[in-house]
Design a protein around this motif. Sequence first.
Motif, PDB file in Angstrom:
ATOM      1  N   THR A  92       0.478  -1.327  -0.213  1.00 36.60           N
ATOM      2  CA  THR A  92       0.223   0.163   0.141  1.00 36.60           C
ATOM      3  C   THR A  92       0.991   1.546  -0.071  1.00 36.60           C
ATOM      4  O   THR A  92       0.305   2.235  -0.231  1.00 36.60           O
ATOM      5  CB  THR A  92      -0.724   0.025   0.988  1.00 36.60           C
ATOM      6  OG1 THR A  92      -0.088   0.452   2.286  1.00 36.60           O
ATOM      7  CG2 THR A  92      -2.233  -0.930   0.852  1.00 36.60           C
ATOM      8  N   LEU A 143      -3.295   5.638   1.995  1.00 39.79           N
ATOM      9  CA  LEU A 143      -2.386   4.304   1.487  1.00 39.79           C
ATOM     10  C   LEU A 143      -3.005   4.377  -0.374  1.00 39.79           C
ATOM     11  O   LEU A 143      -3.992   4.611  -0.714  1.00 39.79           O
ATOM     12  CB  LEU A 143      -3.096   3.359   1.850  1.00 39.79           C
ATOM     13  CG  LEU A 143      -2.376   2.596   2.818  1.00 39.79           C
ATOM     14  CD1 LEU A 143      -2.024   4.651   4.666  1.00 39.79           C
ATOM     15  CD2 LEU A 143      -2.883   1.873   4.145  1.00 39.79           C
ATOM     16  N   THR A 144      -2.456   3.483  -1.216  1.00 42.24           N
ATOM     17  CA  THR A 144      -3.062   3.045  -2.143  1.00 42.24           C
ATOM     18  C   THR A 144      -2.749   1.933  -1.997  1.00 42.24           C
ATOM     19  O   THR A 144      -2.460   1.227  -1.357  1.00 42.24           O
ATOM     20  CB  THR A 144      -1.760   3.862  -3.185  1.00 42.24           C
ATOM     21  OG1 THR A 144      -0.342   3.375  -2.790  1.00 42.24           O
ATOM     22  CG2 THR A 144      -1.898   5.103  -3.193  1.00 42.24           C
ATOM     23  N   THR A 146      -3.757  -2.360  -2.918  1.00 43.97           N
ATOM     24  CA  THR A 146      -4.731  -3.308  -2.473  1.00 43.97           C
ATOM     25  C   THR A 146      -4.475  -3.887  -0.848  1.00 43.97           C
ATOM     26  O   THR A 146      -3.397  -4.193  -0.764  1.00 43.97           O
ATOM     27  CB  THR A 146      -4.775  -4.802  -3.567  1.00 43.97           C
ATOM     28  OG1 THR A 146      -5.098  -4.078  -4.546  1.00 43.97           O
ATOM     29  CG2 THR A 146      -5.906  -4.491  -2.535  1.00 43.97           C
ATOM     30  N   PHE A 147      -5.252  -3.005  -0.192  1.00 43.36           N
ATOM     31  CA  PHE A 147      -4.596  -4.019   0.995  1.00 43.36           C
ATOM     32  C   PHE A 147      -4.796  -5.436   1.251  1.00 43.36           C
ATOM     33  O   PHE A 147      -5.667  -5.561   0.600  1.00 43.36           O
ATOM     34  CB  PHE A 147      -5.930  -3.586   1.919  1.00 43.36           C
ATOM     35  CG  PHE A 147      -5.663  -2.431   3.633  1.00 43.36           C
ATOM     36  CD1 PHE A 147      -4.380  -1.624   3.844  1.00 43.36           C
ATOM     37  CD2 PHE A 147      -5.894  -4.019   4.177  1.00 43.36           C
ATOM     38  CE1 PHE A 147      -4.213  -1.718   4.936  1.00 43.36           C
ATOM     39  CE2 PHE A 147      -5.767  -3.817   5.769  1.00 43.36           C
ATOM     40  CZ  PHE A 147      -4.484  -3.121   6.632  1.00 43.36           C
ATOM     41  N   VAL A 168      -6.792   2.843  -1.678  1.00 43.48           N
ATOM     42  CA  VAL A 168      -6.358   1.419  -1.277  1.00 43.48           C
ATOM     43  C   VAL A 168      -7.886   0.866  -2.600  1.00 43.48           C
ATOM     44  O   VAL A 168      -8.888   1.138  -2.612  1.00 43.48           O
ATOM     45  CB  VAL A 168      -6.704   0.661  -0.702  1.00 43.48           C
ATOM     46  CG1 VAL A 168      -4.982   0.970   0.085  1.00 43.48           C
ATOM     47  CG2 VAL A 168      -7.653   1.107   0.907  1.00 43.48           C
TER      48      VAL A 168
END
Length: 279
Positions: A92, A143-144, A146-147, A168
């Motif tokens: 992330t 956050l970017t 994918t969690f 995300v």
Amino acid sequence: MTKTRLLLLPALGLLHVALPLTAAQDALSEIQAIVQPVALFGGNEWTDPANYQAKAIAWLESDPVSANNNNNNIADARIQQRYALACIYYATFAVPTMYTVAEPRGWIDATGWLSDADECTWFGLTCNDNSEVEKIALGVNRLTGTFPAETAIMASSITHIDLFRNYVHNAGDAGNAWMGQLTNLTHLYYGQTNFEYDGIPPQIGQLTNLIEYDCSFTRYFGPLAGSTFAPLQNLEYLVLTAKFSKVIERLQVIVFRRPLSKIQRTKYRRRARVRTANR
């Protein structure tokens, strides 16, 4: 430690020869053996250095806390926990998706993350008395990516997850189904993110300890199944906003009140927690 290696000698073919491994090689294989039982794909995901899991295991192998686990008296579960947290970071932190720019910026605050400090002191984390992560509070932290599903490695201890207003993108079963393993969750917030699913993931219905749930302004769409919410007998606060076809013709908030089979629909005016009548 001594392990068997294969040597190819002229005219003799393959021989099993016992050769000593270096301390670094021994520590590396030991770390992988500890993490492999909880790895999503049995460790196969570590072969591609571009994968966030490969970056996480590489960090773990260089992490002095984990690499010296025998001297530091670190339990295997702590090493697995540090691996899960490293997966969160690498999955992330400045990872582009279809909803971000090509080179997104990293987290706003990553204090302590991937340092040799106790992970319970890392920004956004709260632990119980056994040094197990209970709360992940990374809302509004840019956050970017994918969690990651590796979060479920910590399912036995996690009670709170707050990802509100991040970038995300978790799509389909691969991005959502793992949440159903977090059966100790009492608070789950990922409103104003790019979680995407056709309806509400049915696995949410497995979170029977859930008290507060916010998935407002995500990319959830399609029909709603009331059966998803029926098992959530402890639910007190619920905020849902999305374009649900066959249920709502325009963007609205859906307020579920006891019994959950009855749905009250109201237009969305402001973001607020909605109290259900079972409290």
